[in-house]
Design a protein around this motif. Structure first.
Motif, mmCIF file in Angstrom:
data_model
loop_
_atom_site.group_PDB
_atom_site.id
_atom_site.type_symbol
_atom_site.label_atom_id
_atom_site.label_comp_id
_atom_site.label_asym_id
_atom_site.label_seq_id
_atom_site.Cartn_x
_atom_site.Cartn_y
_atom_site.Cartn_z
ATOM 1 N N MET A 1 0.816 -1.127 -0.095
ATOM 2 C CA MET A 1 -0.075 0.053 0.038
ATOM 3 C C MET A 1 0.813 1.199 0.107
ATOM 4 O O MET A 1 1.949 1.402 0.588
ATOM 5 N N ASP A 2 0.236 2.086 -0.624
ATOM 6 C CA ASP A 2 1.248 3.440 -0.834
ATOM 7 C C ASP A 2 0.850 4.521 0.481
ATOM 8 O O ASP A 2 -0.138 4.314 1.171
ATOM 9 N N ASN A 3 1.840 5.218 0.887
ATOM 10 C CA ASN A 3 1.654 6.314 1.825
ATOM 11 C C ASN A 3 0.366 7.018 1.870
ATOM 12 O O ASN A 3 -0.268 7.159 2.904
ATOM 13 N N ARG A 4 0.159 7.314 0.627
ATOM 14 C CA ARG A 4 -1.096 8.300 0.519
ATOM 15 C C ARG A 4 -2.190 7.841 0.975
ATOM 16 O O ARG A 4 -3.150 8.258 1.632
ATOM 17 N N PHE A 5 -2.459 6.517 0.404
ATOM 18 C CA PHE A 5 -3.822 5.642 0.597
ATOM 19 C C PHE A 5 -3.750 5.296 2.179
ATOM 20 O O PHE A 5 -4.871 5.482 2.817
ATOM 21 N N ILE A 6 -2.936 4.982 2.834
ATOM 22 C CA ILE A 6 -2.614 4.680 4.348
ATOM 23 C C ILE A 6 -3.117 5.985 4.964
ATOM 24 O O ILE A 6 -3.821 5.809 5.870
ATOM 25 N N LYS A 7 -2.722 7.131 4.727
ATOM 26 C CA LYS A 7 -2.735 8.448 5.604
ATOM 27 C C LYS A 7 -4.384 8.463 5.293
ATOM 28 O O LYS A 7 -5.034 8.907 6.424
ATOM 29 N N ILE A 8 -4.883 8.544 4.122
ATOM 30 C CA ILE A 8 -6.285 9.156 3.865
ATOM 31 C C ILE A 8 -7.173 7.775 4.510
ATOM 32 O O ILE A 8 -8.118 8.253 5.033
ATOM 33 N N LYS A 9 -6.789 6.663 4.348
ATOM 34 C CA LYS A 9 -7.712 5.573 5.132
ATOM 35 C C LYS A 9 -7.597 5.667 6.588
ATOM 36 O O LYS A 9 -8.794 5.390 7.280
ATOM 37 N N THR A 10 -6.406 6.032 7.134
ATOM 38 C CA THR A 10 -6.298 6.137 8.514
ATOM 39 C C THR A 10 -7.278 7.332 8.965
ATOM 40 O O THR A 10 -7.842 7.436 10.027
ATOM 41 N N TRP A 11 -7.271 8.505 8.180
ATOM 42 C CA TRP A 11 -7.761 9.496 8.643
ATOM 43 C C TRP A 11 -9.530 9.289 8.509
ATOM 44 O O TRP A 11 -10.190 9.786 9.495
ATOM 45 N N LEU A 12 -9.887 8.622 7.851
ATOM 46 C CA LEU A 12 -11.225 8.058 7.616
ATOM 47 C C LEU A 12 -11.736 7.230 8.827
ATOM 48 O O LEU A 12 -12.797 7.574 9.359
ATOM 49 N N LEU A 13 -10.716 6.298 9.030
ATOM 50 C CA LEU A 13 -11.200 5.321 10.126
ATOM 51 C C LEU A 13 -11.159 6.187 11.442
ATOM 52 O O LEU A 13 -12.077 5.930 12.525
ATOM 53 N N LYS A 14 -10.371 7.028 11.788
ATOM 54 C CA LYS A 14 -10.249 7.753 13.154
ATOM 55 C C LYS A 14 -11.543 8.618 13.247
ATOM 56 O O LYS A 14 -12.043 8.815 14.214
ATOM 57 N N ARG A 15 -12.291 8.932 12.320
ATOM 58 C CA ARG A 15 -13.204 9.663 12.396
ATOM 59 C C ARG A 15 -14.668 8.699 12.001
ATOM 60 O O ARG A 15 -15.748 9.433 11.981
ATOM 61 N N GLY A 16 -14.650 7.601 11.879
ATOM 62 C CA GLY A 16 -15.690 6.875 11.358
ATOM 63 C C GLY A 16 -16.676 7.055 10.293
ATOM 64 O O GLY A 16 -17.630 6.854 10.239
ATOM 65 N N ILE A 17 -15.779 7.562 9.342
ATOM 66 C CA ILE A 17 -16.136 7.890 7.916
ATOM 67 C C ILE A 17 -16.018 6.630 6.966
ATOM 68 O O ILE A 17 -14.831 6.281 7.063
#
Length: 65
Positions: A1-17
């Motif tokens: 997985m690329d860094n961009r995807f990981i950052k965005i996915k983590t951001w989504l998960l932390k917010r329950g989106i």
């Protein structure tokens, strides 16, 4: 997985989106959201939804290998 995807996915998960939520707000498919997150496609509409929800804009500026 690329860094961009990981950052965005983590951001989504932390917010329950879910990617589904982004897709619904942008009026696109979930796969389109996934492709934008991976950097395989661009969409100003999808990016706008992410930014409106507070996602850091620099996540979208990262180059994808």
């Amino acid at each position: 997985m690329d860094n961009r995807f990981i950052k965005i996915k983590t951001w989504l998960l932390k917010r329950g989106i879910k990617q589904r939520d982004i897709a619904k707000k942008a009026g696109v498919s979930e796969s389109a959201v996934y492709l934008v997150m991976r950097g395989k496609m661009t969409s100003s509409n999808i990016k706008r939804v992410f930014l409106e929800l507070g996602c850091p804009c620099e996540y979208f500026d990262e180059k994808v290998a």
